[in-house]
Design an enzyme around this catalytic site. Structure first.
Site, PDB file in Angstrom:
ATOM      1  N   THR A 156       0.893  -1.147   0.000  1.00 32.44           N
ATOM      2  CA  THR A 156       0.000   0.000   0.000  1.00 32.44           C
ATOM      3  C   THR A 156       0.935   1.202   0.000  1.00 32.44           C
ATOM      4  OG1 THR A 156      -0.129   0.163   2.403  1.00 32.44           O
ATOM      5  CG2 THR A 156      -1.805  -1.212   1.344  1.00 32.44           C
ATOM      6  N   SER A 278      17.181  -2.398 -27.219  1.00 34.19           N
ATOM      7  CA  SER A 278      17.537  -0.996 -27.390  1.00 34.19           C
ATOM      8  C   SER A 278      18.528  -0.893 -28.531  1.00 34.19           C
ATOM      9  CB  SER A 278      18.159  -0.476 -26.098  1.00 34.19           C
ATOM     10  OG  SER A 278      19.024   0.607 -26.372  1.00 34.19           O
ATOM     11  N   ASN A 286      13.363  -4.481 -23.011  1.00 40.70           N
ATOM     12  CA  ASN A 286      12.351  -3.520 -22.553  1.00 40.70           C
ATOM     13  C   ASN A 286      10.924  -4.060 -22.662  1.00 40.70           C
ATOM     14  OD1 ASN A 286      14.339  -1.577 -22.032  1.00 40.70           O
ATOM     15  ND2 ASN A 286      14.294  -0.871 -24.155  1.00 40.70           N
ATOM     16  N   GLU A 291       4.312  -1.114 -21.741  1.00 41.61           N
ATOM     17  CA  GLU A 291       4.328   0.359 -21.754  1.00 41.61           C
ATOM     18  C   GLU A 291       3.288   0.911 -22.713  1.00 41.61           C
ATOM     19  OE1 GLU A 291       8.648   1.939 -21.489  1.00 41.61           O
ATOM     20  OE2 GLU A 291       8.765  -0.111 -22.211  1.00 41.61           O
ATOM     21  N   GLN A 323     -22.242  12.691 -36.194  1.00 39.37           N
ATOM     22  CA  GLN A 323     -21.388  11.915 -37.100  1.00 39.37           C
ATOM     23  C   GLN A 323     -19.976  11.760 -36.512  1.00 39.37           C
ATOM     24  OE1 GLN A 323     -21.739  12.501 -41.439  1.00 39.37           O
ATOM     25  NE2 GLN A 323     -19.635  13.250 -41.347  1.00 39.37           N
TER      26      GLN A 323
HETATM   27  N1  ARG Z   1     -23.432  10.195 -41.696  1.00 46.12           N
HETATM   28  C1  ARG Z   1     -24.434  10.618 -40.781  1.00 46.12           C
HETATM   29  C2  ARG Z   1     -23.986  10.305 -39.338  1.00 46.12           C
HETATM   30  O1  ARG Z   1     -23.091   9.574 -39.147  1.00 46.12           O
HETATM   31  C3  ARG Z   1     -25.701   9.903 -41.045  1.00 46.12           C
HETATM   32  C4  ARG Z   1     -26.927  10.665 -40.685  1.00 46.12           C
HETATM   33  C5  ARG Z   1     -27.073  11.862 -41.516  1.00 46.12           C
HETATM   34  N2  ARG Z   1     -28.355  12.448 -41.339  1.00 46.12           N
HETATM   35  C6  ARG Z   1     -28.664  13.619 -41.841  1.00 46.12           C
HETATM   36  N3  ARG Z   1     -29.836  14.032 -41.617  1.00 46.12           N
HETATM   37  N4  ARG Z   1     -27.795  14.342 -42.508  1.00 46.12           N
HETATM   38  O2  ARG Z   1     -24.534  10.831 -38.391  1.00 46.12           O
END
Ligand code: ARG
Length: 466
Positions: A156, A278, A286, A291, A323
């Site tokens: 600890t 190395s 290593n 890592e 998106q």
């Molecule tokens: N490529 C868009 C996304 O990943 C799909 C949905 C798009 N919708 C729209 N109304 N433009 O969110």
């Protein structure tokens, strides 16, 4: 070529820079299998509801298979004008089937489509994560038998604290990864709700049957509110969080083994195939895999942060910002899977440096707490026993001896009530045997835990992590 989503309301084409800026097919191509499957289920539901004829449905499903094959082979050309994978699939269908293809998007929007595809993709990915975690747990369990009698220090504050059996460490990791699998199972329940049919945001006036599509796609149910569903990315956030905890566990383990494999500790030797040399210091071996495992947790945790900030403050419902959820969540899964794929064989292939561990195990007065508890058992109040053992340890330090080596008289000098029986709990091997509370490192307790996990990780239910 103009995007099929640009209706008659537009007089102008899209600026080429905007196309480059807004396309996502570069990365959401990964959703294509799920998009095809979702589209086929949608078409079948439309047919059953009388919104497509049987022939139209059949033509759509067969052509979608064909398109899926081309996407898998990489032979379907990708165009940024078509923005994302959803439009690529739909346009390919329209190119081949004309008006029949134009019917697929009935009662559907890319908003519910992308949500459904992503849910299906994450569902598969979570299952893979759970499978890899189980393999890692089994690798730790596999070490328990061979390392059963090795005693190592528990720390600890990174100071030597008490002696534990090496399998106690391996079992501790099994517990952590079990909680990870439980979190996956729980998160999967909310991932596994079907969004398809909420259309853009308000639902549809057409007579669809959402339950049908949900069943066909293996979802356990449908989402309840179209407005919520269109905006909801909780399932992405939760997955990113679950993966962050896995990455954090892996990072802690990696850190520990990096320390343990240093000359200063000398507790463990990683398999050479998992180490690198190395370019200037010929003697170096290593632990780069460890890592990098520790290092890669940074991007997984970063992805969670990215996603939280992404959705923070978005008004309902779908916004194009969403998106931006794909790359971080894909990266989190890729990264965690890559780490886990190496972790299991590394754990299985490492070797404890028994002699080195043994040579230093009596350093650090790991049995001091056991001595104190022995005095408590003989009736001494804890605070007094704590104080006296402190003084006894001080005496032993001065003489450069262990507690077992300290003459009874020297102990009695501090605590006259002690008799020769006190010696029975001294030395780490004796101290280990004295542990008896549930969950402790006592040999019986450890054996019970090993037996528990041997059963637990073998059964079919193990994959479901209940
Ligand atoms: N490529 C868009 C996304 O990943 C799909 C949905 C798009 N919708 C729209 N109304 N433009 O969110």
């Amino acid at each position: 070529m103009e995007s099929p989503s640009r209706g008659g309301v537009f007089d102008e084409g899209t600026d080429a820079r905007v196309l480059r800026f807004s396309e996502s097919v570069r990365f959401d191509l990964r959703l294509f299998r799920h998009d095809i499957r979702g589209s086929q289920a949608h078409a079948k539901m439309l047919a059953r509801q009388g919104l497509l004829t049987t022939q139209e449905c059949q033509a759509i499903c067969e052509t979608l298979d064909e398109i899926g094959g081309e996407l898998a082979a990489g032979s379907l050309p990708l165009k940024i004008e078509l923005e994302d994978i959803h439009m690529h699939v739909e346009q390919a269908l329209i190119d081949r089937l004309g008006d029949t293809g134009r019917k697929l998007h009935t009662a559907r929007s890319r908003n519910d489509q992308v949500s459904t595809d992503t849910r299906m993709w994450i569902r598969d990915a979570l299952d893979r994560t759970a499978e890899l975690l189980l393999e890692l747990q089994r690798a730790f369990l596999g070490r328990c038998e061979a390392d059963r009698d090795v005693i190592v220090p528990a720390y600890t504050h990174l100071q030597r604290a008490q002696p534990v059996l090496a399998p106690h460490y391996w079992l501790a990791y099994i517990e952590k990864f079990q909680r990870d699998r439980q979190r996956i199972a729980d998160c999967r329940k909310r991932v596994n709700q079907c969004s398809l049919g909420v259309a853009a945001v308000a639902g549809t006036t057409l007579p669809i049957d959402r339950q049908q599509t949900a069943n066909a796609l293996g979802f356990t149910g449908i989402t309840r509110n179209s407005l919520d569903t269109s905006s909801d990315r909780d399932f992405v956030l939760e997955s990113a969080f679950v993966l962050s905890v896995v990455a954090t566990h892996l990072s802690g383990w990696a850190e520990e083994w990096i320390l343990w494999s240093s000359a200063e500790f000398g507790f463990i030797q990683c398999p050479q195939a998992f180490c690198t040399g190395s370019s200037i210091m010929p003697q170096k071996v290593n632990p780069d895999v460890l890592e990098l495992t520790r290092g890669k947790s940074a991007r997984v945790i970063g992805n969670l942060q990215t996603l939280l900030v992404l959705v923070k403050g978005l008004p309902m419902a779908y916004n194009r910002d969403l998106q931006e959820d794909k790359e971080p969540i894909f990266d989190s899964f890729d990264t965690v899977h890559a780490c886990l794929e190496l972790a299991a064989p590394l754990v299985a292939g490492a070797r404890l440096q028994r002699e080195r561990i043994e040579a230093s195990i009596e350093q650090g007065y790991l049995d001091a707490t056991t001595l104190m508890e022995q005095m408590i058992r003989q009736g001494m109040p804890q605070r007094r026993a704590h104080h006296l053992v402190g003084a006894i340890v001080g005496e032993a330090m001065k003489r450069r001896v262990t507690l077992a080596e300290l003459p009874l008289e020297a102990m009695q000098h501090h605590a006259p009530e002690l008799d020769a029986s006190i010696k029975e709990c001294l030395g780490t091997r004796q101290a280990i045997k004295a542990f008896r509370s549930e969950g402790s490192t006592g040999p019986q307790q450890v054996d019970q835990q090993i037996a528990f996990w041997a059963k637990e990780l073998q059964s079919d239910e193990a994959t479901r992590a209940q």
